[in-house]
Design an enzyme around this catalytic site. Structure first.
Site, short mmCIF file in Angstrom:
data_model
loop_
_atom_site.label_atom_id
_atom_site.label_comp_id
_atom_site.label_asym_id
_atom_site.label_seq_id
_atom_site.Cartn_x
_atom_site.Cartn_y
_atom_site.Cartn_z
N ASN A 13 -25.87 -16.24 22.24
CA ASN A 13 -25.69 -17.53 21.58
C ASN A 13 -26.95 -18.35 21.87
O ASN A 13 -27.13 -18.83 22.98
CB ASN A 13 -24.44 -18.24 22.12
CG ASN A 13 -24.31 -19.65 21.58
OD1 ASN A 13 -25.02 -20.04 20.66
ND2 ASN A 13 -23.38 -20.42 22.15
N LYS A 15 -27.76 -21.18 20.68
CA LYS A 15 -27.56 -22.64 20.63
C LYS A 15 -28.70 -23.27 19.81
O LYS A 15 -29.14 -22.67 18.83
CB LYS A 15 -27.46 -23.18 22.05
CG LYS A 15 -26.44 -22.40 22.89
CD LYS A 15 -26.12 -22.98 24.21
CE LYS A 15 -25.07 -22.13 24.91
NZ LYS A 15 -24.63 -22.69 26.17
N HIS A 99 -16.86 -23.33 20.27
CA HIS A 99 -17.63 -23.37 21.51
C HIS A 99 -17.39 -24.71 22.21
O HIS A 99 -17.25 -25.73 21.56
CB HIS A 99 -19.13 -23.17 21.22
CG HIS A 99 -19.91 -22.93 22.46
ND1 HIS A 99 -20.30 -23.96 23.30
CD2 HIS A 99 -20.36 -21.78 23.02
CE1 HIS A 99 -20.96 -23.43 24.33
NE2 HIS A 99 -21.00 -22.12 24.19
N GLU A 101 -19.28 -26.70 23.62
CA GLU A 101 -20.23 -27.76 23.26
C GLU A 101 -19.83 -28.41 21.94
O GLU A 101 -20.01 -29.62 21.76
CB GLU A 101 -21.66 -27.17 23.19
CG GLU A 101 -22.20 -26.88 24.58
CD GLU A 101 -23.15 -25.70 24.64
OE1 GLU A 101 -23.69 -25.28 23.60
OE2 GLU A 101 -23.36 -25.18 25.77
N GLU A 171 -14.94 -18.68 28.16
CA GLU A 171 -16.10 -19.37 28.71
C GLU A 171 -15.65 -20.58 29.53
O GLU A 171 -15.42 -21.67 28.97
CB GLU A 171 -17.01 -19.85 27.56
CG GLU A 171 -17.57 -18.74 26.72
CD GLU A 171 -18.92 -19.12 26.11
OE1 GLU A 171 -19.84 -18.31 26.22
OE2 GLU A 171 -19.06 -20.23 25.57
N GLY A 177 -24.30 -22.64 31.52
CA GLY A 177 -25.62 -23.25 31.76
C GLY A 177 -25.80 -23.81 33.16
O GLY A 177 -26.74 -24.55 33.41
N SER A 217 -23.20 -18.26 32.27
CA SER A 217 -24.21 -17.81 33.25
C SER A 217 -24.16 -16.30 33.49
O SER A 217 -24.39 -15.84 34.61
CB SER A 217 -24.07 -18.58 34.56
OG SER A 217 -24.26 -19.96 34.34
P1 13P Z 1 -25.16 -19.62 29.49
O1 13P Z 1 -25.20 -18.12 29.46
O2 13P Z 1 -26.51 -20.25 29.29
O3 13P Z 1 -24.42 -20.14 30.67
O4 13P Z 1 -24.32 -20.09 28.19
C1 13P Z 1 -23.09 -19.50 27.94
C2 13P Z 1 -22.62 -19.90 26.62
O5 13P Z 1 -22.31 -21.05 26.38
C3 13P Z 1 -22.55 -18.88 25.57
O6 13P Z 1 -21.86 -19.34 24.47
#
Ligand code: 13P
Length: 257
Positions: A13, A15, A99, A101, A171, A177, A217
């Site tokens: 992903n 982003k 997601h 976010e 997640e 992150g 992560s």
């Molecule tokens: P990270 O791997 O950067 O923690 O992000 C995970 C994520 O949000 C994947 O959709």
């Protein structure tokens, strides 16, 4: 992983990262090291503006391209939005839905998630549905209650024959992150819980065919241990999917014989 009953899927992903130029540079570095992994499907979910080019760049490879969201209507007066049909028409195969976010910053709710899942499936896309708890929710001990609710909402009105096309990604918000990964046991417990919810709704045969990823992560160091869990069928990877060598190491972890 359980390769007998379901596909392992390693998905990136991106982003809001990578310009078209950077996407090209990634493809040039990644394609030669990728080869033809036997045991897993590979997906890259990229910003909408780069989808069309990414599909062309990865045309002759094992990489499928996914979008990071879509609208739930087929068309109409929704300025700035992109529908599942539009994505399908240019060759997109997957779409991330719900997601954290998007839930946090763009008012994505369990109800819009459900509408988007229906729309994606109707268009012939595979939705990657994200569910996960905050740190406060984990500490309150309501993780599985919340996840159960999120999964049930996402699957509302989805007919049994379509459920195996849905991918879930667990997640935990506190792991995204942050460099903090859920332990393999914590991740397994929730992924198993998700499968149990699906089993109660649709039966054991459907439940065992659904791919459930972990995200948060995930990296070259922790991937093998997470993927060794029986109910973790892949990863949804943010930061580590931006670097070809790191993403490749996770793919390799999913391809051990
Ligand atoms: P990270 O791997 O950067 O923690 O992000 C995970 C994520 O949000 C994947 O959709």
């Amino acid at each position: 992983m359980n390769r007998r009953y379901r596909k392992t899927i390693i998905a990136g992903n991106w982003k809001m990262n990578k310009t078209l130029t950077e996407t090209k540079a990634f493809a040039e570095e990644f394609k030669p090291i990728l080869g033809r992994p036997k045991w897993c499907d590979i997906v890259l979910c990229v910003p909408a503006v780069n989808l069309h080019s990414a599909i062309r760049m990865f045309k002759d490879s094992r990489v499928s391209i996914g979008a990071e969201t879509c609208h739930y209507e087929e068309n109409g007066a929704f300025t700035g939005e992109v529908s599942a049909q539009m994505l399908k028409d240019i060759g997109v195969k997957y779409v991330i839905i719900g997601h954290s976010e998007r839930r946090q910053y763009y008012n994505e709710t369990d109800f819009t998630v459900n509408k988007k899942v229906i729309s994606a499936l109707n268009a012939g896309l595979r939705p990657i549905v994200c569910v996960g708890e905050s740190l406060e929710q984990r500490e309150l001990g309501v993780t599985m209650d919340l996840i159960t609710y999120q999964v049930k909402c996402a699957l509302a009105n989805i007919p049994i024959e379509k459920v195996r096309h849905v991918v879930f990604a667990y997640e935990p918000i506190w792991a995204i992150g942050t460099g903090k990964t859920a332990t393999a046991e914590e991740a397994q417990e929730v992924c198993e819980g998700i499968r149990t919810v699906i089993r109660k709704l649709y039966g054991a045969r459907v439940a065992r065919a659904v791919t459930i990823q972990y995200g948060g992560s995930m990296n070259a160091k922790n991937a093998a241990e997470l993927l060794a869990q029986p109910d973790i069928d892949g990863g949804l990877i943010g930061g580590a999917s931006l670097k070809p060598d790191q993403f490749m190491q996770i793919i390799n972890a999913a391809n051990q014989d």
